[in-house]
Design a protein around this motif. Sequence first.
Motif, PDB file in Angstrom:
ATOM      1  N   CYS A  73       0.828  -1.201   0.000  1.00 39.15           N
ATOM      2  CA  CYS A  73       0.000   0.000   0.000  1.00 39.15           C
ATOM      3  C   CYS A  73       0.868   1.259   0.000  1.00 39.15           C
ATOM      4  N   GLU A  74       1.941   1.250   0.783  1.00 35.08           N
ATOM      5  CA  GLU A  74       2.839   2.405   0.810  1.00 35.08           C
ATOM      6  C   GLU A  74       3.473   2.650  -0.556  1.00 35.08           C
ATOM      7  N   ALA A  75       3.734   1.574  -1.292  1.00 34.08           N
ATOM      8  CA  ALA A  75       4.349   1.704  -2.617  1.00 34.08           C
ATOM      9  C   ALA A  75       3.449   2.454  -3.597  1.00 34.08           C
ATOM     10  N   THR A  76       2.149   2.515  -3.308  1.00 34.36           N
ATOM     11  CA  THR A  76       1.228   3.225  -4.209  1.00 34.36           C
ATOM     12  C   THR A  76       1.059   4.695  -3.838  1.00 34.36           C
ATOM     13  N   VAL A  77       1.605   5.089  -2.682  1.00 35.07           N
ATOM     14  CA  VAL A  77       1.476   6.480  -2.226  1.00 35.07           C
ATOM     15  C   VAL A  77       2.471   7.334  -2.991  1.00 35.07           C
ATOM     16  N   GLU A  78       1.998   8.452  -3.532  1.00 34.60           N
ATOM     17  CA  GLU A  78       2.841   9.294  -4.374  1.00 34.60           C
ATOM     18  C   GLU A  78       3.859  10.110  -3.599  1.00 34.60           C
ATOM     19  N   ALA A  81       5.686  12.070   2.294  1.00 37.78           N
ATOM     20  CA  ALA A  81       5.107  12.652   3.507  1.00 37.78           C
ATOM     21  C   ALA A  81       3.960  11.791   4.011  1.00 37.78           C
ATOM     22  N   ASP A  82       3.975  11.494   5.290  1.00 40.00           N
ATOM     23  CA  ASP A  82       2.904  10.739   5.934  1.00 40.00           C
ATOM     24  C   ASP A  82       2.737   9.340   5.352  1.00 40.00           C
ATOM     25  N   LEU A  83       3.828   8.783   4.870  1.00 42.15           N
ATOM     26  CA  LEU A  83       3.795   7.509   4.155  1.00 42.15           C
ATOM     27  C   LEU A  83       3.194   6.373   4.984  1.00 42.15           C
ATOM     28  N   ALA A  84       3.633   6.217   6.215  1.00 48.45           N
ATOM     29  CA  ALA A  84       3.187   5.070   7.012  1.00 48.45           C
ATOM     30  C   ALA A  84       1.690   5.134   7.319  1.00 48.45           C
ATOM     31  N   ILE A  85       1.188   6.288   7.734  1.00 44.85           N
ATOM     32  CA  ILE A  85      -0.235   6.370   8.068  1.00 44.85           C
ATOM     33  C   ILE A  85      -1.093   6.255   6.810  1.00 44.85           C
ATOM     34  N   LEU A  89      -3.966   3.470   6.155  1.00 40.41           N
ATOM     35  CA  LEU A  89      -5.340   3.817   5.771  1.00 40.41           C
ATOM     36  C   LEU A  89      -5.743   3.106   4.484  1.00 40.41           C
ATOM     37  N   LEU A  90      -4.832   3.050   3.516  1.00 39.09           N
ATOM     38  CA  LEU A  90      -5.129   2.337   2.269  1.00 39.09           C
ATOM     39  C   LEU A  90      -5.379   0.850   2.544  1.00 39.09           C
ATOM     40  N   ALA A  91      -4.572   0.266   3.425  1.00 36.02           N
ATOM     41  CA  ALA A  91      -4.735  -1.156   3.744  1.00 36.02           C
ATOM     42  C   ALA A  91      -6.076  -1.431   4.419  1.00 36.02           C
ATOM     43  N   ALA A  92      -6.600  -0.434   5.112  1.00 37.52           N
ATOM     44  CA  ALA A  92      -7.879  -0.603   5.825  1.00 37.52           C
ATOM     45  C   ALA A  92      -9.080  -0.208   4.969  1.00 37.52           C
ATOM     46  N   ALA A  93      -8.853   0.095   3.711  1.00 36.11           N
ATOM     47  CA  ALA A  93      -9.937   0.583   2.853  1.00 36.11           C
ATOM     48  C   ALA A  93     -11.110  -0.395   2.778  1.00 36.11           C
ATOM     49  N   GLU A  94     -10.813  -1.666   2.807  1.00 33.96           N
ATOM     50  CA  GLU A  94     -11.864  -2.683   2.769  1.00 33.96           C
ATOM     51  C   GLU A  94     -12.003  -3.318   4.145  1.00 33.96           C
ATOM     52  N   PRO A  95     -13.223  -3.596   4.579  1.00 38.58           N
ATOM     53  CA  PRO A  95     -13.393  -4.293   5.858  1.00 38.58           C
ATOM     54  C   PRO A  95     -12.763  -5.685   5.782  1.00 38.58           C
ATOM     55  N   PRO A  96     -12.411  -6.262   6.915  1.00 42.78           N
ATOM     56  CA  PRO A  96     -11.804  -7.601   6.890  1.00 42.78           C
ATOM     57  C   PRO A  96     -12.789  -8.629   6.347  1.00 42.78           C
ATOM     58  N   ALA A  97     -12.232  -9.595   5.641  1.00 33.66           N
ATOM     59  CA  ALA A  97     -13.055 -10.680   5.096  1.00 33.66           C
ATOM     60  C   ALA A  97     -13.642 -11.504   6.238  1.00 33.66           C
ATOM     61  N   GLU A  98     -14.833 -11.988   6.033  1.00 31.50           N
ATOM     62  CA  GLU A  98     -15.544 -12.762   7.057  1.00 31.50           C
ATOM     63  C   GLU A  98     -14.703 -13.932   7.567  1.00 31.50           C
TER      64      GLU A  98
END
Length: 189
Positions: A73-78, A81-85, A89-98
């Motif tokens: 997810c960090e690799a997709t951030v342009e 600045a604020d890379l880790a957070i 946030l990008l990783a949490a974009a989808e709720p966890p699978a059941e």
Amino acid sequence: MGRRRAIDQDGVLDAAERVVARNGAANLTVEAVAKEAGITKASVLYDHKSKQALIEAVVDRAFRRDDALHAQCEATVESEADLAIKGRLLAAAEPPAEEFRAAALNLSAALTLDPSLRKKMQESQASVVSRLLETSTSPRGALLAYLALEGLKFLEHLDFHHFPLEERSRLLREIHGLSQTLPREVELP
């Protein structure tokens, strides 16, 4: 003499995760994992010498998966600045699978009850917090955002509460906004 069949270790760990999800980490047995994987108990014990070693391997793989997801997810951030957070946030974009929730719930219990596993979690969290603070333009804002994000994930992963998707998206945007703020200290009531 016949050749020994190669055992797929990811398959063994997948089977262990399914057993943990269904029965709980405390009730995981090498026999149940072997049966789930369609192999012998001796085959499981060849690489994982005990039930505890098997649970540790499942937890270690979960940490590696989590680290890989956040790095991806960090690799997709342009911006740096604020890379880790932003990555979190990008990783949490989808709720966890059941199917992941039950395993997460039961592994959380194992992490809480076992001192060596808890230490691994503590080290992982210390590393995440350190990285958040190092990569953020507003370290306090990023830390508060991380706490809010982890609270959201905690509720979902442990199946305590689920927000409708629209509300969840709004919360993630607001958490991102929090990461950009310079919080001021206030007195507790």
